[in-house]
Design a protein around this motif. Structure first.
Motif, PDB file in Angstrom:
ATOM      1  N   ALA A 163       0.847  -1.196   0.000  1.00  0.00           N
ATOM      2  CA  ALA A 163       0.000   0.000   0.000  1.00  0.00           C
ATOM      3  C   ALA A 163       0.879   1.240   0.000  1.00  0.00           C
ATOM      4  CB  ALA A 163      -0.913   0.005   1.226  1.00  0.00           C
ATOM      5  N   THR A 164       0.396   2.289  -0.640  1.00  0.00           N
ATOM      6  CA  THR A 164       1.120   3.556  -0.717  1.00  0.00           C
ATOM      7  C   THR A 164       0.243   4.666  -0.155  1.00  0.00           C
ATOM      8  OG1 THR A 164       2.395   2.839  -2.651  1.00  0.00           O
ATOM      9  CG2 THR A 164       2.223   5.210  -2.264  1.00  0.00           C
ATOM     10  N   PHE A 165       0.854   5.530   0.658  1.00  0.00           N
ATOM     11  CA  PHE A 165       0.123   6.618   1.306  1.00  0.00           C
ATOM     12  C   PHE A 165       0.894   7.920   1.123  1.00  0.00           C
ATOM     13  CE2 PHE A 165      -0.716   2.755   3.744  1.00  0.00           C
ATOM     14  CZ  PHE A 165      -2.110   2.734   3.754  1.00  0.00           C
ATOM     15  N   PRO A 166       0.168   9.048   1.058  1.00  0.00           N
ATOM     16  CA  PRO A 166       0.873  10.336   1.098  1.00  0.00           C
ATOM     17  C   PRO A 166       1.354  10.613   2.511  1.00  0.00           C
ATOM     18  CG  PRO A 166      -1.491  10.696   1.195  1.00  0.00           C
ATOM     19  CD  PRO A 166      -1.297   9.205   1.001  1.00  0.00           C
ATOM     20  N   GLN A 167       2.303  11.512   2.622  1.00  0.00           N
ATOM     21  CA  GLN A 167       2.636  12.043   3.941  1.00  0.00           C
ATOM     22  C   GLN A 167       1.701  13.214   4.202  1.00  0.00           C
ATOM     23  OE1 GLN A 167       6.805  12.092   5.280  1.00  0.00           O
ATOM     24  NE2 GLN A 167       7.360  11.564   3.187  1.00  0.00           N
ATOM     25  N   VAL A 168       1.158  13.268   5.411  1.00  0.00           N
ATOM     26  CA  VAL A 168       0.143  14.281   5.714  1.00  0.00           C
ATOM     27  C   VAL A 168       0.536  15.083   6.942  1.00  0.00           C
ATOM     28  CG1 VAL A 168      -1.701  12.879   4.698  1.00  0.00           C
ATOM     29  CG2 VAL A 168      -1.230  12.704   7.160  1.00  0.00           C
ATOM     30  N   LEU A 169       0.033  16.312   6.967  1.00  0.00           N
ATOM     31  CA  LEU A 169       0.206  17.162   8.135  1.00  0.00           C
ATOM     32  C   LEU A 169      -0.992  16.957   9.046  1.00  0.00           C
ATOM     33  CD1 LEU A 169       1.826  19.440   9.561  1.00  0.00           C
ATOM     34  CD2 LEU A 169       0.329  21.064   8.360  1.00  0.00           C
ATOM     35  N   LEU A 170      -0.730  16.578  10.274  1.00  0.00           N
ATOM     36  CA  LEU A 170      -1.773  16.366  11.281  1.00  0.00           C
ATOM     37  C   LEU A 170      -1.859  17.631  12.127  1.00  0.00           C
ATOM     38  CD1 LEU A 170      -3.517  13.832  11.862  1.00  0.00           C
ATOM     39  CD2 LEU A 170      -1.922  13.286  13.704  1.00  0.00           C
ATOM     40  N   LEU A 171      -3.055  18.223  12.191  1.00  0.00           N
ATOM     41  CA  LEU A 171      -3.192  19.505  12.869  1.00  0.00           C
ATOM     42  C   LEU A 171      -4.610  19.678  13.407  1.00  0.00           C
ATOM     43  CD1 LEU A 171      -3.436  22.322  10.162  1.00  0.00           C
ATOM     44  CD2 LEU A 171      -3.640  19.923   9.625  1.00  0.00           C
ATOM     45  N   PRO A 172      -4.811  20.574  14.389  1.00  0.00           N
ATOM     46  CA  PRO A 172      -6.156  20.829  14.912  1.00  0.00           C
ATOM     47  C   PRO A 172      -7.069  21.384  13.819  1.00  0.00           C
ATOM     48  CG  PRO A 172      -4.487  21.663  16.422  1.00  0.00           C
ATOM     49  CD  PRO A 172      -3.769  21.290  15.159  1.00  0.00           C
ATOM     50  N   ASP A 173      -8.356  21.061  13.916  1.00  0.00           N
ATOM     51  CA  ASP A 173      -9.280  21.485  12.855  1.00  0.00           C
ATOM     52  C   ASP A 173      -9.557  22.981  12.859  1.00  0.00           C
ATOM     53  OD1 ASP A 173     -10.886  21.682  15.098  1.00  0.00           O
ATOM     54  OD2 ASP A 173     -12.163  19.980  14.573  1.00  0.00           O
ATOM     55  N   LEU A 177      -4.053  26.380   8.853  1.00  0.00           N
ATOM     56  CA  LEU A 177      -3.821  25.564   7.664  1.00  0.00           C
ATOM     57  C   LEU A 177      -4.923  24.538   7.436  1.00  0.00           C
ATOM     58  CD1 LEU A 177       0.030  24.897   8.019  1.00  0.00           C
ATOM     59  CD2 LEU A 177      -1.102  26.557   6.513  1.00  0.00           C
ATOM     60  N   ALA A 178      -5.834  24.404   8.385  1.00  0.00           N
ATOM     61  CA  ALA A 178      -6.869  23.374   8.266  1.00  0.00           C
ATOM     62  C   ALA A 178      -7.862  23.670   7.163  1.00  0.00           C
ATOM     63  CB  ALA A 178      -7.590  23.210   9.602  1.00  0.00           C
ATOM     64  N   THR A 179      -7.957  24.932   6.736  1.00  0.00           N
ATOM     65  CA  THR A 179      -8.909  25.287   5.678  1.00  0.00           C
ATOM     66  C   THR A 179      -8.407  24.883   4.289  1.00  0.00           C
ATOM     67  OG1 THR A 179      -7.926  27.498   5.518  1.00  0.00           O
ATOM     68  CG2 THR A 179      -9.805  27.223   7.011  1.00  0.00           C
ATOM     69  N   ARG A 180      -7.134  24.513   4.189  1.00  0.00           N
ATOM     70  CA  ARG A 180      -6.564  24.126   2.902  1.00  0.00           C
ATOM     71  C   ARG A 180      -6.780  22.638   2.633  1.00  0.00           C
ATOM     72  NH1 ARG A 180      -0.713  27.223   2.463  1.00  0.00           N
ATOM     73  NH2 ARG A 180      -1.370  29.213   3.401  1.00  0.00           N
ATOM     74  N   ARG A 181      -6.876  22.278   1.360  1.00  0.00           N
ATOM     75  CA  ARG A 181      -7.008  20.862   0.999  1.00  0.00           C
ATOM     76  C   ARG A 181      -5.657  20.167   1.005  1.00  0.00           C
ATOM     77  NH1 ARG A 181     -11.026  19.964  -3.991  1.00  0.00           N
ATOM     78  NH2 ARG A 181     -10.744  17.865  -3.171  1.00  0.00           N
ATOM     79  N   THR A 182      -4.594  20.920   0.673  1.00  0.00           N
ATOM     80  CA  THR A 182      -3.229  20.394   0.738  1.00  0.00           C
ATOM     81  C   THR A 182      -2.316  21.489   1.271  1.00  0.00           C
ATOM     82  OG1 THR A 182      -2.689  21.112  -1.538  1.00  0.00           O
ATOM     83  CG2 THR A 182      -3.623  18.888  -1.274  1.00  0.00           C
ATOM     84  N   VAL A 183      -1.124  21.086   1.693  1.00  0.00           N
ATOM     85  CA  VAL A 183      -0.132  22.053   2.156  1.00  0.00           C
ATOM     86  C   VAL A 183       1.206  21.701   1.533  1.00  0.00           C
ATOM     87  CG1 VAL A 183      -1.305  22.499   4.344  1.00  0.00           C
ATOM     88  CG2 VAL A 183       0.418  20.683   4.210  1.00  0.00           C
ATOM     89  N   PRO A 256      -2.665  16.423   3.031  1.00  0.00           N
ATOM     90  CA  PRO A 256      -1.493  15.926   2.302  1.00  0.00           C
ATOM     91  C   PRO A 256      -0.447  17.010   2.093  1.00  0.00           C
ATOM     92  CG  PRO A 256      -3.537  15.202   1.256  1.00  0.00           C
ATOM     93  CD  PRO A 256      -3.928  16.203   2.306  1.00  0.00           C
ATOM     94  N   VAL A 257       0.817  16.623   2.288  1.00  0.00           N
ATOM     95  CA  VAL A 257       1.941  17.532   2.030  1.00  0.00           C
ATOM     96  C   VAL A 257       2.441  17.210   0.625  1.00  0.00           C
ATOM     97  CG1 VAL A 257       4.156  18.396   2.838  1.00  0.00           C
ATOM     98  CG2 VAL A 257       2.497  17.486   4.484  1.00  0.00           C
ATOM     99  N   THR A 258       2.147  18.089  -0.328  1.00  0.00           N
ATOM    100  CA  THR A 258       2.316  17.743  -1.737  1.00  0.00           C
ATOM    101  C   THR A 258       3.766  17.606  -2.185  1.00  0.00           C
ATOM    102  OG1 THR A 258       2.171  20.105  -2.319  1.00  0.00           O
ATOM    103  CG2 THR A 258       0.129  18.819  -2.359  1.00  0.00           C
ATOM    104  N   ASP A 259       4.703  18.236  -1.490  1.00  0.00           N
ATOM    105  CA  ASP A 259       6.096  18.151  -1.930  1.00  0.00           C
ATOM    106  C   ASP A 259       6.923  17.191  -1.075  1.00  0.00           C
ATOM    107  OD1 ASP A 259       5.709  19.959   0.117  1.00  0.00           O
ATOM    108  OD2 ASP A 259       7.143  21.440  -0.619  1.00  0.00           O
TER     109      ASP A 259
END
Length: 294
Positions: A163-173, A177-183, A256-259
């Protein structure tokens, strides 16, 4: 070399030593003295004409020849167990052994393990370890199958993508940055981050990415394992970059952290391991049907 000079007892003793890589613990398990175990392994090494382990600092490590001997010793023991069971007309209770890390057990393998143990509790044995230890257990035959995120695929083992997963930023809602779809990594400038201890692969790669993006940041706290990292984020200690398989608890979101590169979990096994129906059956349970060995 006279193969009769290699005793089954010496092989069995070396297999135990290879599992512990500690003479004291291995000798205790074998119910012999530590000097006696030293003698057994030294004689085995002399008979085979190859060093079977070496010392690095305070650690003992198997040589590639030592890994091969440990793998053969365990295979020999399994064949003997199977023969004696067949001879006695009784079933051989030989579990298949799976080695994996905390993340794989928590977020990838749980359903398979639960199902297998419900079907037959003695069918599966588990080893919890990091990815380096996982590779060692497969190479020495201690584990039949290993699962982990691997930066470099081993050339001596067969690897199957799970399985492959993106790396994601975990943060309070309610974070900005929570309003963005990606960072992106540069969006973490000025943030306090919950990170693994220094020199852990994830920490090293994250620091490199932050340095490349010229994003200044500070360590909120160092934590070992995704559950504790997630807990600290939930407490408001800081933000964290985690594998995308980690589910955000209530009050947190994952972006998701796109870079940052995606992370892939692989199953690894010896090239001939699938001739054992136990191993083939376990791999079939945990691997998608459209994946192929690499």
């Amino acid at each position: 070399m006279d193969e009769r000079a290699v005793s089954a007892d010496a092989l069995a003793s070396f297999a135990v030593f290879a599992e512990h890589l500690n003479f004291t613990r291995a000798a205790t398990e074998l119910h012999i003295s530590q000097p006696s175990l030293h003698v057994k392994i030294r004689k085995l090494s002399t008979t085979l004409g190859r060093p079977l382990y070496h010392r690095t600092g305070r650690r003992l490590l198997l040589t590639p020849d030592g890994e091969a001997v440990a793998r053969f010793a365990r295979a020999h023991d399994e064949r003997l167990t199977q023969f004696l069971a067949d001879f006695a007309g009784a079933p051989a209770h030989r579990p298949v052994v799976l080695a994996a890390g905390q993340g794989a057990y928590l977020y990838l393998l749980g359903d398979t393990i639960r199902t297998m143990l419900a079907e037959e509790p003695t069918r599966l044995r588990l080893i919890n370890c990091d990815h380096r230890q996982m590779l060692a257990t497969v190479r020495t035959g201690q584990a039949h199958l290993g699962v982990s995120v691997l930066d470099v695929l081993p050339d001596d083992l067969t690897a199957v993508e799970l399985a492959t997963f993106p790396q994601v930023l975990l943060l309070p809602d309610d974070h900005r940055l929570a309003t963005r779809r990606t960072v992106r990594i540069r969006d973490l400038a000025g943030e306090r981050l919950v990170v693994p201890p220094q020199h852990r692969p994830h920490r090293v790669l994250l620091e490199q990415a932050l340095r490349t993006a010229r994003a200044d940041w500070t360590v909120a706290v160092e934590a070992e394992g995704w559950p504790l990292i997630t807990h600290f984020v939930a407490l408001g200690v800081g933000l964290a970059v985690v594998n995308g398989c980690v589910p955000p608890p209530a009050g947190l979101v994952a972006r998701p952290v796109t870079d940052l590169p995606e992370v892939t979990y692989h199953a690894v096994h010896q090239p001939d391991a699938l001739s054992d129906p136990r191993v083939a059956g376990l791999l079939n349970r945990i691997s998608p049907t459209d994946r192929h060995p690499t």
